[in-house]
Write a protein that holds these residues in place. Sequence first.
Motif, mmCIF file in Angstrom:
data_model
loop_
_atom_site.group_PDB
_atom_site.id
_atom_site.type_symbol
_atom_site.label_atom_id
_atom_site.label_comp_id
_atom_site.label_asym_id
_atom_site.label_seq_id
_atom_site.Cartn_x
_atom_site.Cartn_y
_atom_site.Cartn_z
ATOM 1 N N ALA A 44 0.823 -1.207 0.000
ATOM 2 C CA ALA A 44 0.000 0.000 0.000
ATOM 3 C C ALA A 44 0.858 1.260 0.000
ATOM 4 O O ALA A 44 0.447 2.301 -0.504
ATOM 5 C CB ALA A 44 -0.913 -0.003 1.218
ATOM 6 N N LEU A 45 2.063 1.171 0.562
ATOM 7 C CA LEU A 45 2.950 2.329 0.639
ATOM 8 C C LEU A 45 3.806 2.499 -0.608
ATOM 9 O O LEU A 45 4.430 3.543 -0.796
ATOM 10 C CB LEU A 45 3.864 2.197 1.868
ATOM 11 N N GLN A 46 3.860 1.485 -1.448
ATOM 12 C CA GLN A 46 4.676 1.585 -2.658
ATOM 13 C C GLN A 46 4.126 2.676 -3.573
ATOM 14 O O GLN A 46 2.923 2.737 -3.839
ATOM 15 C CB GLN A 46 4.679 0.240 -3.396
ATOM 16 N N PRO A 47 4.987 3.575 -4.059
ATOM 17 C CA PRO A 47 4.514 4.667 -4.924
ATOM 18 C C PRO A 47 3.815 4.141 -6.171
ATOM 19 O O PRO A 47 4.239 3.152 -6.758
ATOM 20 C CB PRO A 47 5.809 5.410 -5.282
ATOM 21 N N LYS A 48 2.743 4.826 -6.537
ATOM 22 C CA LYS A 48 1.985 4.440 -7.722
ATOM 23 C C LYS A 48 2.079 5.561 -8.752
ATOM 24 O O LYS A 48 1.844 6.719 -8.437
ATOM 25 C CB LYS A 48 0.523 4.166 -7.370
ATOM 26 N N LYS A 49 2.416 5.213 -9.971
ATOM 27 C CA LYS A 49 2.498 6.209 -11.031
ATOM 28 C C LYS A 49 1.123 6.390 -11.661
ATOM 29 O O LYS A 49 0.469 5.431 -12.057
ATOM 30 C CB LYS A 49 3.518 5.768 -12.093
ATOM 31 N N ARG A 50 0.691 7.650 -11.729
ATOM 32 C CA ARG A 50 -0.594 7.969 -12.324
ATOM 33 C C ARG A 50 -0.394 9.009 -13.421
ATOM 34 O O ARG A 50 0.432 9.907 -13.291
ATOM 35 C CB ARG A 50 -1.574 8.481 -11.268
ATOM 36 N N SER A 51 -1.161 8.889 -14.479
ATOM 37 C CA SER A 51 -1.037 9.802 -15.614
ATOM 38 C C SER A 51 -1.523 11.191 -15.223
ATOM 39 O O SER A 51 -2.356 11.338 -14.316
ATOM 40 C CB SER A 51 -1.849 9.288 -16.797
ATOM 41 N N PRO A 52 -1.033 12.245 -15.907
ATOM 42 C CA PRO A 52 -1.530 13.601 -15.643
ATOM 43 C C PRO A 52 -3.042 13.711 -15.780
ATOM 44 O O PRO A 52 -3.685 14.436 -15.016
ATOM 45 C CB PRO A 52 -0.804 14.442 -16.690
ATOM 46 N N LEU A 53 -3.622 12.992 -16.748
ATOM 47 C CA LEU A 53 -5.070 13.038 -16.924
ATOM 48 C C LEU A 53 -5.786 12.466 -15.709
ATOM 49 O O LEU A 53 -6.764 13.048 -15.220
ATOM 50 C CB LEU A 53 -5.472 12.266 -18.181
ATOM 51 N N ARG A 54 -5.292 11.337 -15.210
ATOM 52 C CA ARG A 54 -5.940 10.728 -14.053
ATOM 53 C C ARG A 54 -5.812 11.631 -12.823
ATOM 54 O O ARG A 54 -6.758 11.753 -12.042
ATOM 55 C CB ARG A 54 -5.319 9.359 -13.758
ATOM 56 N N LEU A 55 -4.657 12.272 -12.668
ATOM 57 C CA LEU A 55 -4.482 13.187 -11.550
ATOM 58 C C LEU A 55 -5.443 14.362 -11.646
ATOM 59 O O LEU A 55 -6.044 14.786 -10.657
ATOM 60 C CB LEU A 55 -3.033 13.683 -11.505
ATOM 61 N N PHE A 56 -5.600 14.903 -12.850
ATOM 62 C CA PHE A 56 -6.496 16.034 -13.070
ATOM 63 C C PHE A 56 -7.947 15.659 -12.764
ATOM 64 O O PHE A 56 -8.662 16.352 -12.042
ATOM 65 C CB PHE A 56 -6.359 16.520 -14.515
ATOM 66 N N LEU A 57 -8.371 14.525 -13.317
ATOM 67 C CA LEU A 57 -9.755 14.091 -13.113
ATOM 68 C C LEU A 57 -10.003 13.726 -11.651
ATOM 69 O O LEU A 57 -11.071 14.024 -11.101
ATOM 70 C CB LEU A 57 -10.065 12.900 -14.021
ATOM 71 N N GLY A 58 -9.007 13.096 -11.032
ATOM 72 C CA GLY A 58 -9.154 12.712 -9.631
ATOM 73 C C GLY A 58 -9.316 13.918 -8.717
ATOM 74 O O GLY A 58 -10.174 13.941 -7.826
ATOM 75 N N LYS A 59 -8.514 14.958 -8.971
ATOM 76 C CA LYS A 59 -8.602 16.168 -8.151
ATOM 77 C C LYS A 59 -9.983 16.802 -8.277
ATOM 78 O O LYS A 59 -10.609 17.173 -7.269
ATOM 79 C CB LYS A 59 -7.529 17.161 -8.560
ATOM 80 N N HIS A 60 -10.494 16.912 -9.488
ATOM 81 C CA HIS A 60 -11.790 17.552 -9.677
ATOM 82 C C HIS A 60 -12.923 16.692 -9.128
ATOM 83 O O HIS A 60 -13.915 17.231 -8.611
ATOM 84 C CB HIS A 60 -12.011 17.868 -11.158
ATOM 85 N N TYR A 61 -12.784 15.380 -9.190
ATOM 86 C CA TYR A 61 -13.787 14.493 -8.609
ATOM 87 C C TYR A 61 -13.870 14.704 -7.102
ATOM 88 O O TYR A 61 -14.968 14.866 -6.538
ATOM 89 C CB TYR A 61 -13.449 13.034 -8.930
ATOM 90 N N TYR A 62 -12.710 14.702 -6.431
ATOM 91 C CA TYR A 62 -12.722 14.824 -4.975
ATOM 92 C C TYR A 62 -13.111 16.223 -4.519
ATOM 93 O O TYR A 62 -13.727 16.384 -3.454
ATOM 94 C CB TYR A 62 -11.359 14.417 -4.400
ATOM 95 N N ARG A 63 -12.769 17.239 -5.315
ATOM 96 C CA ARG A 63 -13.211 18.587 -4.954
ATOM 97 C C ARG A 63 -14.729 18.718 -5.052
ATOM 98 O O ARG A 63 -15.370 19.317 -4.186
ATOM 99 C CB ARG A 63 -12.539 19.625 -5.862
ATOM 100 N N THR A 64 -15.303 18.143 -6.094
ATOM 101 C CA THR A 64 -16.757 18.174 -6.250
ATOM 102 C C THR A 64 -17.438 17.385 -5.140
ATOM 103 O O THR A 64 -18.457 17.815 -4.580
ATOM 104 C CB THR A 64 -17.156 17.612 -7.624
ATOM 105 N N LYS A 65 -16.870 16.257 -4.807
ATOM 106 C CA LYS A 65 -17.425 15.425 -3.735
ATOM 107 C C LYS A 65 -17.446 16.187 -2.417
ATOM 108 O O LYS A 65 -18.419 16.124 -1.652
ATOM 109 C CB LYS A 65 -16.594 14.145 -3.605
ATOM 110 N N ARG A 66 -16.378 16.948 -2.161
ATOM 111 C CA ARG A 66 -16.314 17.719 -0.920
ATOM 112 C C ARG A 66 -17.357 18.830 -0.908
ATOM 113 O O ARG A 66 -18.003 19.074 0.109
ATOM 114 C CB ARG A 66 -14.925 18.319 -0.748
ATOM 115 N N ARG A 67 -17.542 19.513 -2.018
ATOM 116 C CA ARG A 67 -18.549 20.586 -2.073
ATOM 117 C C ARG A 67 -19.941 20.040 -1.795
ATOM 118 O O ARG A 67 -20.742 20.666 -1.084
ATOM 119 C CB ARG A 67 -18.502 21.269 -3.441
ATOM 120 N N ILE A 68 -20.227 18.870 -2.359
ATOM 121 C CA ILE A 68 -21.528 18.235 -2.107
ATOM 122 C C ILE A 68 -21.664 17.871 -0.637
ATOM 123 O O ILE A 68 -22.720 18.052 -0.018
ATOM 124 C CB ILE A 68 -21.697 16.996 -3.005
#
Length: 279
Positions: free
Chosen positions: A8-32
């Motif tokens: 679980a602690l091993q670093p995971k490589k994520r694409s810039p697109l996935r990082l972008f979409l993930g950030k906006h998903y979690y920000r929207t979730k928090r606003r809700i």
Amino acid sequence: MELLKSLALQPKKRSPLRLFLGKHYYRTKRRIEWMGDKKKYSQSFSKELLPHQAIQHRTSLYRKLKDVDMWYQENKVQNLSIAVKQLNKIVIKPGETFSYWKLIGNPNKYKGYVNGMVLFYGRFKPGIGGGLCQLSNLLYWITLHTPLTVVERHRHSYDVFPDSNRTQPFGSGATCEYNYLDLQISNNTNQTFQLHVYLTDSHLVGEWRTEHPLLSTYEVYEKDHRMTHEHWGGYVRHNTIFRRVYNRAGKQIDDEYITENHALMMYEPLLEAHTVDNQ
């Protein structure tokens, strides 16, 4: 079980697109969440300070960090000076919850925030509003010295800089990222608390103030501090945070578990550090 933790602690490589979409998903979730949850968020301020100081702590504004230009520190101070104005003298009444990001809001350039140091997957880069983790670190630390309840805190996933002159246990801070990595503190006591936070020429200062003197004092400490060499090649730092509770006579009345920390180390263990300041 230990193997699962290691994976679980091993670093995971994520694409810039996935990082972008993930950030906006979690920000929207928090606003809700903010709109729909049943928490009563603190939002009132008092010009007058409550009479009793429960705890005060200060951290240096200008810290020498290995391979980090000082302009990051200068810009961080500008960002902190804006953010503290959104928090200073906020009152948390019994039954209310303090939300770091709900009060500060989105730290964007239109509000005067500038590029500061942002930690990103174990490294640092410039980012608007960078450096505000120093404020969330401070707030978490002083809250551990009160009967207030931390209901949301996120640990740092990476240990980026070696220790030097550390005065607090490793892992006793709270990382922040607008708005989904929040620091939330609930007042489940029977008296009102007030946050007083401000900058001097050299330090960020924070204190919790109360209507009446606290009946207890607190000593935060760590257990089981260790560094492990994982099978996938990296080093991970671990510890557990506890606090001793004392009554007004100075007698210990409790020993409370707070949290555990696991952070991927971005430097060689036991590396002598003479150019780095802690928190």
